[in-house]
Design a protein around this motif. Structure first.
Motif, PDB file in Angstrom:
ATOM      1  N   VAL A   8     -16.956  11.295  12.777  1.00 28.62           N
ATOM      2  CA  VAL A   8     -16.080  10.187  13.129  1.00 28.62           C
ATOM      3  C   VAL A   8     -14.745  10.432  12.448  1.00 28.62           C
ATOM      4  O   VAL A   8     -14.681  10.681  11.248  1.00 28.62           O
ATOM      5  CB  VAL A   8     -16.669   8.831  12.676  1.00 28.62           C
ATOM      6  CG1 VAL A   8     -15.664   7.716  12.892  1.00 28.62           C
ATOM      7  CG2 VAL A   8     -17.947   8.547  13.423  1.00 28.62           C
ATOM      8  N   LYS A   9     -13.706  10.372  13.220  1.00 29.18           N
ATOM      9  CA  LYS A   9     -12.368  10.585  12.678  1.00 29.18           C
ATOM     10  C   LYS A   9     -11.557   9.309  12.838  1.00 29.18           C
ATOM     11  O   LYS A   9     -11.522   8.718  13.908  1.00 29.18           O
ATOM     12  CB  LYS A   9     -11.657  11.715  13.420  1.00 29.18           C
ATOM     13  CG  LYS A   9     -12.390  13.029  13.412  1.00 29.18           C
ATOM     14  CD  LYS A   9     -12.319  13.688  12.069  1.00 29.18           C
ATOM     15  CE  LYS A   9     -12.991  15.056  12.167  1.00 29.18           C
ATOM     16  NZ  LYS A   9     -13.248  15.646  10.915  1.00 29.18           N
ATOM     17  N   LEU A  10     -10.934   8.911  11.777  1.00 28.40           N
ATOM     18  CA  LEU A  10     -10.023   7.781  11.838  1.00 28.40           C
ATOM     19  C   LEU A  10      -8.612   8.318  12.030  1.00 28.40           C
ATOM     20  O   LEU A  10      -8.198   9.246  11.341  1.00 28.40           O
ATOM     21  CB  LEU A  10     -10.064   6.969  10.549  1.00 28.40           C
ATOM     22  CG  LEU A  10     -11.346   6.217  10.248  1.00 28.40           C
ATOM     23  CD1 LEU A  10     -11.278   5.622   8.852  1.00 28.40           C
ATOM     24  CD2 LEU A  10     -11.598   5.133  11.270  1.00 28.40           C
ATOM     25  N   THR A  11      -7.880   7.722  12.932  1.00 28.52           N
ATOM     26  CA  THR A  11      -6.489   8.101  13.101  1.00 28.52           C
ATOM     27  C   THR A  11      -5.678   7.505  11.963  1.00 28.52           C
ATOM     28  O   THR A  11      -6.139   6.601  11.258  1.00 28.52           O
ATOM     29  CB  THR A  11      -5.941   7.576  14.443  1.00 28.52           C
ATOM     30  OG1 THR A  11      -5.947   6.135  14.410  1.00 28.52           O
ATOM     31  CG2 THR A  11      -6.764   8.075  15.621  1.00 28.52           C
ATOM     32  N   ASP A  12      -4.474   7.983  11.794  1.00 27.87           N
ATOM     33  CA  ASP A  12      -3.591   7.389  10.790  1.00 27.87           C
ATOM     34  C   ASP A  12      -3.395   5.907  11.097  1.00 27.87           C
ATOM     35  O   ASP A  12      -3.378   5.078  10.187  1.00 27.87           O
ATOM     36  CB  ASP A  12      -2.240   8.095  10.761  1.00 27.87           C
ATOM     37  CG  ASP A  12      -2.294   9.472  10.118  1.00 27.87           C
ATOM     38  OD1 ASP A  12      -3.349   9.839   9.553  1.00 27.87           O
ATOM     39  OD2 ASP A  12      -1.274  10.180  10.180  1.00 27.87           O
ATOM     40  N   LYS A  13      -3.265   5.583  12.373  1.00 23.95           N
ATOM     41  CA  LYS A  13      -3.097   4.183  12.774  1.00 23.95           C
ATOM     42  C   LYS A  13      -4.283   3.344  12.314  1.00 23.95           C
ATOM     43  O   LYS A  13      -4.118   2.226  11.815  1.00 23.95           O
ATOM     44  CB  LYS A  13      -2.936   4.097  14.287  1.00 23.95           C
ATOM     45  CG  LYS A  13      -2.659   2.716  14.799  1.00 23.95           C
ATOM     46  CD  LYS A  13      -2.445   2.738  16.308  1.00 23.95           C
ATOM     47  CE  LYS A  13      -2.249   1.345  16.853  1.00 23.95           C
ATOM     48  NZ  LYS A  13      -2.048   1.345  18.307  1.00 23.95           N
ATOM     49  N   ASP A  14      -5.515   3.873  12.466  1.00 23.54           N
ATOM     50  CA  ASP A  14      -6.710   3.172  11.995  1.00 23.54           C
ATOM     51  C   ASP A  14      -6.654   2.949  10.486  1.00 23.54           C
ATOM     52  O   ASP A  14      -6.997   1.874   9.996  1.00 23.54           O
ATOM     53  CB  ASP A  14      -7.980   3.966  12.317  1.00 23.54           C
ATOM     54  CG  ASP A  14      -8.290   4.071  13.785  1.00 23.54           C
ATOM     55  OD1 ASP A  14      -7.925   3.159  14.553  1.00 23.54           O
ATOM     56  OD2 ASP A  14      -8.923   5.079  14.173  1.00 23.54           O
ATOM     57  N   VAL A  15      -6.240   3.967   9.759  1.00 22.65           N
ATOM     58  CA  VAL A  15      -6.183   3.878   8.300  1.00 22.65           C
ATOM     59  C   VAL A  15      -5.133   2.851   7.864  1.00 22.65           C
ATOM     60  O   VAL A  15      -5.395   2.024   6.987  1.00 22.65           O
ATOM     61  CB  VAL A  15      -5.910   5.259   7.662  1.00 22.65           C
ATOM     62  CG1 VAL A  15      -5.686   5.134   6.163  1.00 22.65           C
ATOM     63  CG2 VAL A  15      -7.065   6.208   7.953  1.00 22.65           C
ATOM     64  N   TYR A  16      -3.974   2.883   8.509  1.00 22.26           N
ATOM     65  CA  TYR A  16      -2.944   1.885   8.171  1.00 22.26           C
ATOM     66  C   TYR A  16      -3.426   0.475   8.496  1.00 22.26           C
ATOM     67  O   TYR A  16      -3.184  -0.459   7.728  1.00 22.26           O
ATOM     68  CB  TYR A  16      -1.632   2.182   8.901  1.00 22.26           C
ATOM     69  CG  TYR A  16      -0.896   3.367   8.348  1.00 22.26           C
ATOM     70  CD1 TYR A  16      -0.551   3.433   7.004  1.00 22.26           C
ATOM     71  CD2 TYR A  16      -0.542   4.439   9.170  1.00 22.26           C
ATOM     72  CE1 TYR A  16       0.133   4.528   6.490  1.00 22.26           C
ATOM     73  CE2 TYR A  16       0.141   5.536   8.664  1.00 22.26           C
ATOM     74  CZ  TYR A  16       0.470   5.576   7.329  1.00 22.26           C
ATOM     75  OH  TYR A  16       1.130   6.646   6.819  1.00 22.26           O
ATOM     76  N   ARG A  17      -4.112   0.325   9.599  1.00 22.36           N
ATOM     77  CA  ARG A  17      -4.652  -0.994   9.961  1.00 22.36           C
ATOM     78  C   ARG A  17      -5.686  -1.440   8.931  1.00 22.36           C
ATOM     79  O   ARG A  17      -5.701  -2.596   8.504  1.00 22.36           O
ATOM     80  CB  ARG A  17      -5.267  -0.949  11.353  1.00 22.36           C
ATOM     81  CG  ARG A  17      -5.790  -2.288  11.803  1.00 22.36           C
ATOM     82  CD  ARG A  17      -6.162  -2.265  13.284  1.00 22.36           C
ATOM     83  NE  ARG A  17      -6.815  -3.510  13.630  1.00 22.36           N
ATOM     84  CZ  ARG A  17      -8.064  -3.610  14.058  1.00 22.36           C
ATOM     85  NH1 ARG A  17      -8.783  -2.538  14.261  1.00 22.36           N
ATOM     86  NH2 ARG A  17      -8.588  -4.776  14.319  1.00 22.36           N
ATOM     87  N   MET A  18      -6.541  -0.505   8.512  1.00 20.53           N
ATOM     88  CA  MET A  18      -7.549  -0.813   7.502  1.00 20.53           C
ATOM     89  C   MET A  18      -6.883  -1.247   6.195  1.00 20.53           C
ATOM     90  O   MET A  18      -7.292  -2.246   5.582  1.00 20.53           O
ATOM     91  CB  MET A  18      -8.424   0.422   7.260  1.00 20.53           C
ATOM     92  CG  MET A  18      -9.562   0.211   6.305  1.00 20.53           C
ATOM     93  SD  MET A  18     -10.489   1.729   5.979  1.00 20.53           S
ATOM     94  CE  MET A  18     -11.174   2.085   7.585  1.00 20.53           C
ATOM     95  N   LEU A  19      -5.863  -0.534   5.784  1.00 23.59           N
ATOM     96  CA  LEU A  19      -5.148  -0.882   4.556  1.00 23.59           C
ATOM     97  C   LEU A  19      -4.477  -2.239   4.680  1.00 23.59           C
ATOM     98  O   LEU A  19      -4.508  -3.046   3.747  1.00 23.59           O
ATOM     99  CB  LEU A  19      -4.132   0.204   4.210  1.00 23.59           C
ATOM    100  CG  LEU A  19      -4.734   1.525   3.743  1.00 23.59           C
ATOM    101  CD1 LEU A  19      -3.668   2.621   3.725  1.00 23.59           C
ATOM    102  CD2 LEU A  19      -5.390   1.380   2.384  1.00 23.59           C
TER     103      LEU A  19
END
Length: 78
Positions: A8-19
C-alpha cells in the motif's frame, strides 16, 4: 474485516491530509486508521515524523509560518 497492508502506497497528498487531520483537526492515529488503508504503526510513524519525513517537515514548517493558509487550503479541498 481483514485488510491487506502489503504494497500500500500513500501519496504525498494522502500524507498531508493525514497530518492535517491529526495536527489541526485532532484525530487520533486509531481514528486515522479507519480512513487510510495502512497499519496503525505506519500512521503513528507518519504523524510523529519518523517516516515520510519530507512531507512531515514541509507540513510542520508551513503550519509554523502560516497556519491560517494551511487550514484554508485543506478546508477548500473538502
Amino acid at each position: 474485516m481483514t485488510r491487506d497492508f502489503f504494497n500500500v502506497k500513500l501519496t504525498d497528498k494522502d500524507v498531508y491530509r493525514m497530518l492535517y487531520l491529526n495536527k489541526v483537526k485532532g484525530l487520533l492515529p486509531r481514528q486515522l486508521a479507519e480512513i487510510f488503508p495502512v497499519s496503525l504503526a505506519t500512521i503513528r510513524n507518519i504523524v510523529n515524523g519518523k517516516s515520510r519525513k519530507d512531507c512531515y517537515e514541509a507540513f510542520m514548517e508551513c503550519m509554523k509560518k502560516s497556519p491560517k493558509k494551511v487550514i484554508e487550503i485543506f478546508e477548500n479541498l473538502t
